[in-house]
Scaffold this motif. Structure first.
Motif, mmCIF file in Angstrom:
data_model
loop_
_atom_site.group_PDB
_atom_site.id
_atom_site.type_symbol
_atom_site.label_atom_id
_atom_site.label_comp_id
_atom_site.label_asym_id
_atom_site.label_seq_id
_atom_site.Cartn_x
_atom_site.Cartn_y
_atom_site.Cartn_z
ATOM 1 N N LEU A 1 56.503 11.827 -25.190
ATOM 2 C CA LEU A 1 56.892 12.897 -24.273
ATOM 3 C C LEU A 1 57.170 14.202 -25.024
ATOM 4 O O LEU A 1 56.753 15.272 -24.587
ATOM 5 N N VAL B 1 65.649 14.162 -19.715
ATOM 6 C CA VAL B 1 64.480 13.290 -19.588
ATOM 7 C C VAL B 1 64.914 11.833 -19.564
ATOM 8 O O VAL B 1 65.952 11.471 -20.122
ATOM 9 N N ALA C 1 58.648 12.554 -16.335
ATOM 10 C CA ALA C 1 59.783 12.018 -17.101
ATOM 11 C C ALA C 1 60.901 13.052 -17.228
ATOM 12 O O ALA C 1 62.026 12.709 -17.576
ATOM 13 N N LEU D 1 55.161 16.850 -15.836
ATOM 14 C CA LEU D 1 55.703 15.731 -16.617
ATOM 15 C C LEU D 1 56.867 15.096 -15.842
ATOM 16 O O LEU D 1 57.985 15.597 -15.847
ATOM 17 N N GLN E 1 54.006 15.857 -25.778
ATOM 18 C CA GLN E 1 53.446 16.459 -24.561
ATOM 19 C C GLN E 1 54.159 17.768 -24.216
ATOM 20 O O GLN E 1 53.515 18.755 -23.829
ATOM 21 N N VAL F 1 63.071 7.968 -20.177
ATOM 22 C CA VAL F 1 61.868 7.261 -20.615
ATOM 23 C C VAL F 1 62.195 5.796 -20.894
ATOM 24 O O VAL F 1 63.356 5.395 -20.926
#
Length: 155
Positions: free
Chosen positions: A117, A106, A89, A87, A120, A108
């Motif tokens: 996210l 993170v 991000a 991932l 996920q 985004v």
């Protein structure tokens, strides 16, 4: 680490693109001596790399958040970093003490992207999440102060 090496590390931490000529001028060493010291610092892993500092707003990632994660099953293997590595991000993953196992930084594009996210992250690592959205960042990427050598113990 010698004092002159600490000075070089401090200068490079402030400006990773500083030329060997400028480093030499700032440290009082010759250009070739600075070059040798920088290469030695790189070989020893003291200087691990050089990176650009990016304006995340300018590249379409204006929303920063910290996501604390905790395994749903405490008996499960501690493999969240590996499960989340794909991932992109996730800018950073820190193992922490306390209720959570890791804190993720993170970046985004939007709240909707953050929500996606988080789904996920939960699915990939089988964790629960707690999220803190960053409103502003007064400072970041501060230059570390290189710690001096501890004085030897004298009996």
């Amino acid at each position: 680490m010698e004092e002159i090496d600490r000075r070089i590390v401090t200068l490079l931490a402030r400006d990773g693109r500083m030329s060997f000529t400028d480093l030499a001028r700032e440290t009082g060493l010759s250009v070739s001596a600075v070059h040798q010291r920088v290469r030695r610092l790189e070989k020893r892993g003291v200087v691990r790399g050089y990176a650009a500092i990016v304006d995340h707003d300018a590249i379409g990632l204006p929303l920063t958040a910290f996501v604390s994660i905790k395994p749903i099953d405490p008996a499960a293997p501690d493999d969240a970093p590996e499960r989340l590595a794909h991932l992109t991000a996730i800018e950073a993953c820190h193992s922490v003490a306390g209720d959570e196992s890791y804190i993720l930084k993170v970046r985004v594009a939007s709240p909707v992207a953050l929500e996606d996210l988080l789904q996920q992250i939960r699915a990939a690592a089988h964790v629960s999440t707690r999220t803190t959205v960053v409103l502003s960042t007064p400072y970041e990427h501060r230059t570390p102060e290189v710690a001096p050598e501890p004085a030897p113990d004298v009996p």
